[in-house]
Structures are given as C-alpha cells and as structure tokens.
Design an enzyme around this catalytic site. Structure first.
Site, mmCIF file in Angstrom:
data_model
loop_
_atom_site.group_PDB
_atom_site.id
_atom_site.type_symbol
_atom_site.label_atom_id
_atom_site.label_comp_id
_atom_site.label_asym_id
_atom_site.label_seq_id
_atom_site.Cartn_x
_atom_site.Cartn_y
_atom_site.Cartn_z
ATOM 1 N N PRO A 122 0.857 -1.196 0.000
ATOM 2 C CA PRO A 122 0.000 0.000 0.000
ATOM 3 C C PRO A 122 0.888 1.238 0.000
ATOM 4 O O PRO A 122 1.822 1.322 0.796
ATOM 5 C CB PRO A 122 -0.773 -0.113 1.324
ATOM 6 C CG PRO A 122 0.025 -1.032 2.189
ATOM 7 C CD PRO A 122 0.819 -1.922 1.284
ATOM 8 N N MET A 123 0.613 2.174 -0.896
ATOM 9 C CA MET A 123 1.430 3.403 -0.955
ATOM 10 C C MET A 123 0.514 4.585 -1.254
ATOM 11 O O MET A 123 -0.027 4.701 -2.353
ATOM 12 C CB MET A 123 2.515 3.268 -2.034
ATOM 13 C CG MET A 123 3.608 2.287 -1.657
ATOM 14 S SD MET A 123 4.826 2.057 -2.963
ATOM 15 C CE MET A 123 3.964 0.986 -4.091
ATOM 16 N N GLN A 125 -6.575 -1.586 2.453
ATOM 17 C CA GLN A 125 -5.910 -1.261 3.715
ATOM 18 C C GLN A 125 -6.677 -0.170 4.449
ATOM 19 O O GLN A 125 -6.965 0.895 3.892
ATOM 20 C CB GLN A 125 -4.472 -0.793 3.522
ATOM 21 C CG GLN A 125 -3.823 -0.660 4.902
ATOM 22 C CD GLN A 125 -2.430 -0.073 4.901
ATOM 23 O OE1 GLN A 125 -2.220 1.041 4.432
ATOM 24 N NE2 GLN A 125 -1.485 -0.825 5.430
ATOM 25 N N CYS A 145 2.206 3.126 9.747
ATOM 26 C CA CYS A 145 2.407 4.482 9.238
ATOM 27 C C CYS A 145 2.823 5.422 10.370
ATOM 28 O O CYS A 145 2.135 5.501 11.393
ATOM 29 C CB CYS A 145 1.117 4.970 8.584
ATOM 30 S SG CYS A 145 1.262 6.672 8.029
ATOM 31 N N HIS A 205 7.110 -4.830 8.199
ATOM 32 C CA HIS A 205 8.117 -3.899 7.685
ATOM 33 C C HIS A 205 9.300 -4.000 8.649
ATOM 34 O O HIS A 205 9.174 -3.640 9.818
ATOM 35 C CB HIS A 205 7.524 -2.483 7.627
ATOM 36 C CG HIS A 205 8.436 -1.475 7.015
ATOM 37 N ND1 HIS A 205 8.047 -0.191 6.732
ATOM 38 C CD2 HIS A 205 9.736 -1.545 6.624
ATOM 39 C CE1 HIS A 205 9.045 0.476 6.187
ATOM 40 N NE2 HIS A 205 10.092 -0.321 6.127
ATOM 41 N N ASN A 224 8.678 -7.213 4.482
ATOM 42 C CA ASN A 224 8.638 -5.971 3.697
ATOM 43 C C ASN A 224 9.785 -5.062 4.130
ATOM 44 O O ASN A 224 10.206 -5.072 5.268
ATOM 45 C CB ASN A 224 7.282 -5.267 3.932
ATOM 46 C CG ASN A 224 7.254 -3.846 3.406
ATOM 47 O OD1 ASN A 224 7.106 -2.896 4.178
ATOM 48 N ND2 ASN A 224 7.412 -3.667 2.109
ATOM 49 N N ARG A 234 8.465 0.538 -3.046
ATOM 50 C CA ARG A 234 9.058 1.529 -3.941
ATOM 51 C C ARG A 234 9.618 0.945 -5.225
ATOM 52 O O ARG A 234 9.478 1.539 -6.294
ATOM 53 C CB ARG A 234 10.129 2.326 -3.180
ATOM 54 C CG ARG A 234 9.512 3.274 -2.174
ATOM 55 C CD ARG A 234 10.508 3.752 -1.158
ATOM 56 N NE ARG A 234 10.874 2.694 -0.212
ATOM 57 C CZ ARG A 234 11.650 2.875 0.850
ATOM 58 N NH1 ARG A 234 12.176 4.063 1.086
ATOM 59 N NH2 ARG A 234 11.916 1.873 1.667
HETATM 60 C C1 FMN Z 1 4.755 7.047 -1.197
HETATM 61 C C2 FMN Z 1 4.556 5.989 -0.149
HETATM 62 C C3 FMN Z 1 3.332 5.907 0.494
HETATM 63 C C4 FMN Z 1 3.108 4.906 1.459
HETATM 64 N N1 FMN Z 1 1.859 4.771 2.004
HETATM 65 C C5 FMN Z 1 1.596 3.709 2.828
HETATM 66 C C6 FMN Z 1 0.277 3.412 3.260
HETATM 67 O O1 FMN Z 1 -0.709 4.061 2.887
HETATM 68 N N2 FMN Z 1 0.113 2.342 4.103
HETATM 69 C C7 FMN Z 1 1.166 1.567 4.521
HETATM 70 O O2 FMN Z 1 0.978 0.614 5.276
HETATM 71 N N3 FMN Z 1 2.411 1.828 4.108
HETATM 72 C C8 FMN Z 1 2.648 2.847 3.256
HETATM 73 N N4 FMN Z 1 3.912 3.040 2.773
HETATM 74 C C9 FMN Z 1 4.997 2.123 3.191
HETATM 75 C C10 FMN Z 1 5.103 0.946 2.211
HETATM 76 O O3 FMN Z 1 3.916 0.179 2.205
HETATM 77 C C11 FMN Z 1 6.284 0.037 2.606
HETATM 78 O O4 FMN Z 1 6.052 -0.488 3.887
HETATM 79 C C12 FMN Z 1 7.619 0.789 2.642
HETATM 80 O O5 FMN Z 1 7.767 1.623 1.517
HETATM 81 C C13 FMN Z 1 8.794 -0.195 2.694
HETATM 82 O O6 FMN Z 1 8.781 -1.050 1.572
HETATM 83 P P1 FMN Z 1 9.739 -0.789 0.300
HETATM 84 O O7 FMN Z 1 11.131 -0.617 0.821
HETATM 85 O O8 FMN Z 1 9.570 -2.008 -0.550
HETATM 86 O O9 FMN Z 1 9.255 0.450 -0.367
HETATM 87 C C14 FMN Z 1 4.151 4.021 1.819
HETATM 88 C C15 FMN Z 1 5.382 4.126 1.160
HETATM 89 C C16 FMN Z 1 5.586 5.086 0.175
HETATM 90 C C17 FMN Z 1 6.907 5.148 -0.549
#
Ligand code: FMN
Length: 348
Positions: free
Chosen positions: A24-25, A77, A107, A178, A218, A241
């Site tokens: 989720p992002m 989510q 978050c 995470h 994650n 990402r």
């Molecule tokens: C732009 C952005 C927005 C995000 N929004 C959420 C979100 O709404 N909910 C959530 O659980 N994590 C959110 N995250 C965290 C990601 O889900 C993930 O846990 C984190 O980026 C680490 O994973 P990665 O290294 O593969 O990016 C967000 C990350 C980014 C970059």
C-alpha cells in the site's frame, strides 16, 4: 526456469496468495497504478492506499472503495483503531468485493498519530487486538495486519512477540512485517522508510517463533534473488518503492514465484494495453496524467527511458492532444527498441 515452491501455512481463513505483494502506498498505489501493475503481473496481490475508517464511513464510497474489476486479487488497507468503526468498514470492504482487509499499524505520520492510526498502535496491542477481533467478526474475508518491528521506546523483541501474540488470538493469521522500527518523533514518514536500519533477522526469528502464522517480509526489497532467498523460510514478500519506480520488475513474478507458464507482455504491449484505459478515463472527464504519472519507470534501464519519462512528465502538459502524444510515444519507443535490437545484432 527458476520457480520457488510455495509453502502453505495452515490459515483459518485462506485468502489470496500473498507470495508476492505490492505494498500500500499513499498517492502511488491508486486504482490507475494498480490497473497498470495488473497488466504486468496477473498474480501479485495488490494493496490499496490506506483509507481511514472515517473516510470510508463518512466520505464518498465510490472514491474510497472503488476499483476496476481487473485489479483483483486486491486487498483494502484501513487506517483506524475504533473497533466498531473498523467492523463497519470490514463489512463494507467484503461487500465491495475486496479479497482481504488489512489494518495499518506501520504508518508513522504525525497526522495519523493524533488519531491513533498507524505505527503508534504498536504500543497498544490490546486495542489492535480488539479492532482485529471486531473486523474478523464483521466479515468473512481474511483480516491481516501490516506493522513495524517496533517503535522508539517500544522496540524489544519481547514486545513484538506480545503484539503478534495478542493480535493472533484476535483472529489474525497473517502479519506483514516492515523490517525496521518507526521513530515517532523527529523523522518524517519518508525518513522513517530509510533511516531506521532494516533487520530481516527479526522477521526470520518471528517466523521461527510463530511457525503457524503467515509472515510476509517488507522493506528494502529490490532484487528478485534476495526475495527468493527470503521465501525459503518466509511465506511472502511485499515490495513497495521498487514496484513503483521499476514496475517491469513485476514481469518476472508470475513465473518465478507462482510457477505460471505464461509470459508477461513486453513493455510496448503494456503501453498499448494502457491506451484504451487512458482513453476511457479521459472520456469520463479524467486527466491523462493522473494515469500516466504511474508509468514513468516502465522503460527504466533501457534505451529511450529518459525520452519516455520526459514526454510523459513534461511534454504532456504542453499539448492540447495528450492521446496523440501517447500514440507518438508508442511509435518512438517501438522504433528505439528495434534500433537497439539491430545494434545488438550487428555487435554480435
Ligand atoms: C509514497 C509511499 C506511500 C506509502 N503509504 C503507505 C500506506 O498508505 N500504508 C502503509 O501501510 N504503508 C505505506 N507506505 C509504506 C510501504 O507500504 C512500505 O512499507 C515501505 O515503503 C517499505 O517497503 P519498500 O522498501 O519495498 O518500499 C508508503 C510508502 C511510500 C513510498
């Protein structure tokens, strides 16, 4: 072909496969990105951006729970901590057809901390368990939790196990971890995704201590080989990402992680398949850039990647006919690929 055989933890409510999940992002994993990602991988489990319980209950339903049928399997989510509100939203999520409801306990934003949403809830495992129990009772799809390995001042392994233990008893079999703590004062959400060190070994230990649970790792995963390595002992990987900035990574997912025989479409086919979607979006009054802004990384690492990115990020704002620009770009990228193939053949 390299294929990892899926392990099968015994879940009380088996749902979609979570062997490979797209995270989720907020502002990134919206329905347009998800439609695009789904063209590249048929199997990856996609997650919505976080939606707060308040938005679902009081806001415009179609905006917060709407999606294209093609996006499935898709998980919603939620952000919230009021058990009654979480239950209402879980029931609405099931009614809307989501394959899973996930609770955000990761978050770190100040905005959400004030409302008891996100990572601050790691210090309140009883409240999270109450929320999960209420969600579990209100719907029949799996309820999962995405969390950190701790937060500052509350980051011992014993506290993590207490959190997972209490939430498990409330009806959650699947934990998306995470692999870093969140620091709730002094770091921005972005810094909280980079500065606290990754500790994959803690997630591995959690799986050893809770072997009956489905544990998805994650954080910082960019390399498919590293993911395969993690999958030898864990049940799934979640990628954020890298799946956004380098979306064509998803092209290997179905074969590598699910053993599927079909080949993914190539990049030009993906571009062509997005064309009718973009046209439909515009016919309903939508702006092309709201879709194409998620496609900028499609050609990452290939000849013409910069041209592609520039056309879709700046030229698009200077034209009165963005669809014609898109069509021309499809031709340009096809010619560039052919030229690159010819060059490679002549070198050989
Ligand atoms: C732009 C952005 C927005 C995000 N929004 C959420 C979100 O709404 N909910 C959530 O659980 N994590 C959110 N995250 C965290 C990601 O889900 C993930 O846990 C984190 O980026 C680490 O994973 P990665 O290294 O593969 O990016 C967000 C990350 C980014 C970059």
């Amino acid at each position: 072909m390299h294929t990892d055989s899926p392990s099968t933890p015994s879940l009380t409510r088996p749902g979609p496969s979570r062997r490979f999940c797209v995270a989720p992002m907020m502002d990134w994993s919206d329905r347009h990105y998800r439609y695009f990602a789904r063209l590249i991988s048929r199997r990856a489990l996609l997650y919505t951006e976080m939606v707060t319980t308040g938005a679902v209950i009081h806001g415009e339903r179609s905006r917060f729970l709407g999606y294209n049928a093609e996006e499935q399997p898709l998980a919603l989510q939620l952000g919230g901590s009021n058990p009654a509100e979480l239950a209402t939203c879980a029931a609405l999520a099931e009614e809307a057809g989501f394959a899973e409801v996930n609770l955000n306990v990761g978050c770190p934003s100040d905005r959400v901390q004030n409302n008891m949403i996100g990572a601050c809830l790691m210090a309140h495992p009883g409240l999270v368990a109450e929320g999960v129990r209420a969600m579990h009772q209100a719907c029949s799809v799996p309820v999962t939790v995405k969390h950190r390995i701790g937060i500052n001042g509350h980051d011992s392994y014993a506290q993590l196990c207490d959190f997972v233990g209490q939430v498990q008893e409330a009806g959650c079999d699947t934990f998306i971890v995470h692999a870093r703590i969140a620091i709730l004062e002094g770091l921005s959400p972005k810094e909280n995704r980079d500065i606290p060190p990754l500790r994959y070994e803690v997630v591995q230990q959690l799986k050893r201590d809770f072997p009956q649970l489905e544990i998805i790792i994650n954080g910082g995963l960019t390399d498919l080989e590293v993911m395969s390595e993690q999958l030898k002992t864990l049940d799934g990987v979640m990628v954020g990402r890298e799946a956004y900035h380098n979306p064509y990574l998803l092209a290997e997912v179905d074969q590598r992680f699910y053993g599927d025989a079909h080949a993914a479409p190539d990049r030009l086919e993906v571009m062509a398949a997005m064309r009718p979607y973009i046209a439909r979006h515009m016919a309903r009054g939508g702006v092309m850039n709201h879709v194409t802004r998620h496609m900028l990384g499609l050609f990452q690492g290939l000849p013409g990647a910069r041209h592609f990115r520039r056309q879709l990020s700046s030229a698009i704002h200077q034209t009165s006919d963005p669809l014609a620009l898109y069509d021309q770009l499809l031709t340009d990228m096809s010619e560039r690929q052919q030229a690159a193939l010819l060059r490679a053949a002549s070198i050989r």
